[in-house]
Design a protein around this motif. Structure first.
Motif, short mmCIF file in Angstrom:
data_model
loop_
_atom_site.label_atom_id
_atom_site.label_comp_id
_atom_site.label_asym_id
_atom_site.label_seq_id
_atom_site.Cartn_x
_atom_site.Cartn_y
_atom_site.Cartn_z
N ARG A 45 -43.58 -8.71 10.09
CA ARG A 45 -42.17 -9.07 9.88
C ARG A 45 -41.23 -7.89 10.10
N ASN A 46 -41.64 -6.73 9.64
CA ASN A 46 -40.72 -5.59 9.60
C ASN A 46 -40.87 -4.59 10.75
N ILE A 47 -42.02 -4.61 11.41
CA ILE A 47 -42.25 -3.65 12.49
C ILE A 47 -42.37 -4.36 13.84
N LYS A 48 -43.23 -5.38 13.89
CA LYS A 48 -43.47 -6.05 15.17
C LYS A 48 -42.31 -6.94 15.60
N SER A 49 -41.85 -7.81 14.72
CA SER A 49 -40.79 -8.76 15.09
C SER A 49 -39.50 -8.08 15.56
N PRO A 50 -39.05 -7.02 14.89
CA PRO A 50 -37.83 -6.34 15.36
C PRO A 50 -38.07 -5.46 16.59
N ALA A 51 -39.31 -5.42 17.05
CA ALA A 51 -39.66 -4.62 18.25
C ALA A 51 -39.25 -3.16 18.09
N GLU A 108 -32.30 -0.68 13.35
CA GLU A 108 -33.48 -1.45 12.94
C GLU A 108 -34.20 -0.82 11.75
N ILE A 109 -34.36 0.50 11.77
CA ILE A 109 -35.21 1.12 10.75
C ILE A 109 -34.48 1.41 9.44
N ILE A 135 -49.79 -0.62 14.51
CA ILE A 135 -49.77 -2.06 14.80
C ILE A 135 -51.15 -2.54 15.25
N GLN A 136 -51.82 -1.74 16.06
CA GLN A 136 -53.18 -2.10 16.49
C GLN A 136 -54.12 -2.21 15.30
#
Length: 348
Positions: A15-21, A58-59, A121-122
């Motif tokens: 939700r917080n790292i991947k979705s906002p790219a 974003e961050i 992420i990985q």
């Protein structure tokens, strides 16, 4: 760390790292900086203010206050905790500002951040892939009938670490008194607090408790931290007077007395507030009040000596008013802990 706790951290990362790219935005910033590194002397440098602001936008609002201490430590082990929120903004601006005349170094450092996010992420994806089959009905899980839906994690560390069997006996009795007092306040017994696990490192005992007991525990800790915050603020003023060399010994002494008074009265009021919140009659429930008072005193002493109490509850329980209050308390506890530590450092 609980399996469910780890799985929910991976969803948080989604939700917080991947979705906002976020990784891609860092990559876009790094690409422009690298382009400037590769530019020839007669080529104009490309501005990267837009890309920098895209990352910051974003961050800056990413808060880890909803995470448990164990989940935060996992983010730290992933290498990305310091690149989130205001800390992340400060780090990025530090890189770009300090290396404004050395854009090659800035490009390298931003690329290092990109790699950290990629690896994090990985790893998160791998964990999620491996754990999801173990909890196939995760999204449809119902709250347990016995309401033991909160894990309270007690960290025995610093001045309350467990070095030997004597420490184990002493601190075990301390936590029996803490659990007994709070459990009795909710018409439960110490036996209703279950030991469900332990971890190495600093010794960590995991307890399964009903939400009400966990919420009361968090309320006590939060109230104690508020008292500590006020006391340290007063003492900070005393230190400032000393630093100014005003030679006002009376004012310094008055402030120290005020700090001690604030601490004494503040801690006394915690028992009264908890008793009122739980409708415990000071006269009719004398035994409850006495046991609760000792429980609160022991819990505050444990935290003051560096012990830590962490809470985890599955996301499925977020509809519960009690759980929501616990989460709000814990979020405030984490903020106050950082502030109190900062004040302690300044006063030391």
């Amino acid at each position: 760390m609980q399996i469910l706790e780890l799985l929910e951290l991976t969803f948080w990362i989604d939700r917080n790292i991947k979705s906002p790219a976020i990784t891609q935005k860092y990559q876009q910033l790094q690409a422009v900086i690298q382009q400037n590194v590769n530019a020839r002397n007669n080529q104009a440098k490309q501005p990267f203010e837009v890309q920098k602001n895209a990352v910051i936008d974003e961050i800056i609002d990413i808060s880890t206050s909803s995470l448990t201490n164990e989940q935060e430590r996992m983010l730290s082990s992933f290498g990305i905790l310091d690149h989130l929120g205001q800390t992340g903004v400060d780090k990025l601006e530090g890189i770009l500002f300090k290396n404004s005349l050395d854009i090659a170094t800035a490009a390298v450092k931003v690329n290092e951040i990109v790699q950290k996010f990629n690896i994090a992420i990985q790893r998160s994806d791998q964990i999620q892939t491996n754990l999801k089959p173990l909890i196939p009905d995760y999204e449809s899980q119902e709250e347990p009938e016995n309401n033991e839906n909160v894990v309270m994690r007690v960290h025995f560390q610093n001045e309350v670490s467990l070095e030997n069997i004597s420490d184990f006996k002493k601190l075990g009795n301390t936590w029996w008194e803490i659990g007994r007092g709070i459990a009795m306040a909710h018409d439960h017994s110490p036996e209703d607090i279950k030991v469900i696990g332990a971890q190495k490192g600093s010794i960590i005992i995991e307890l399964a408790v009903i939400a009400a007991i966990a919420t009361t525990t968090s309320t006590i800790i939060l109230s104690a931290l508020k008292v500590a915050d006020r006391v340290l603020t007063i003492r900070k003023k005393a230190e400032e007077i000393k630093a100014l060399k005003l030679s006002n010994q009376k004012l310094e002494n008055d402030l120290e007395k005020e700090a001690e008074k604030e601490k004494k009265e503040g801690l006394e009021n915690i028992t009264k507030e908890i008793s009122i919140n739980l409708n415990i009659n000071q006269n009719g429930d004398g035994e409850k009040v006495k046991v609760l008072e000792k429980s609160i005193r022991n819990l505050i002493d444990f935290v003051e000596k560096g012990g830590e109490v962490d809470f985890f509850t599955p996301d499925q329980d977020e509809e519960s008013e009690e759980i929501e209050k616990l989460r709000v308390n814990f979020s405030e506890i984490k903020k106050l802990e950082k502030r109190v530590l900062s004040l302690e450092d300044k006063n030391s």
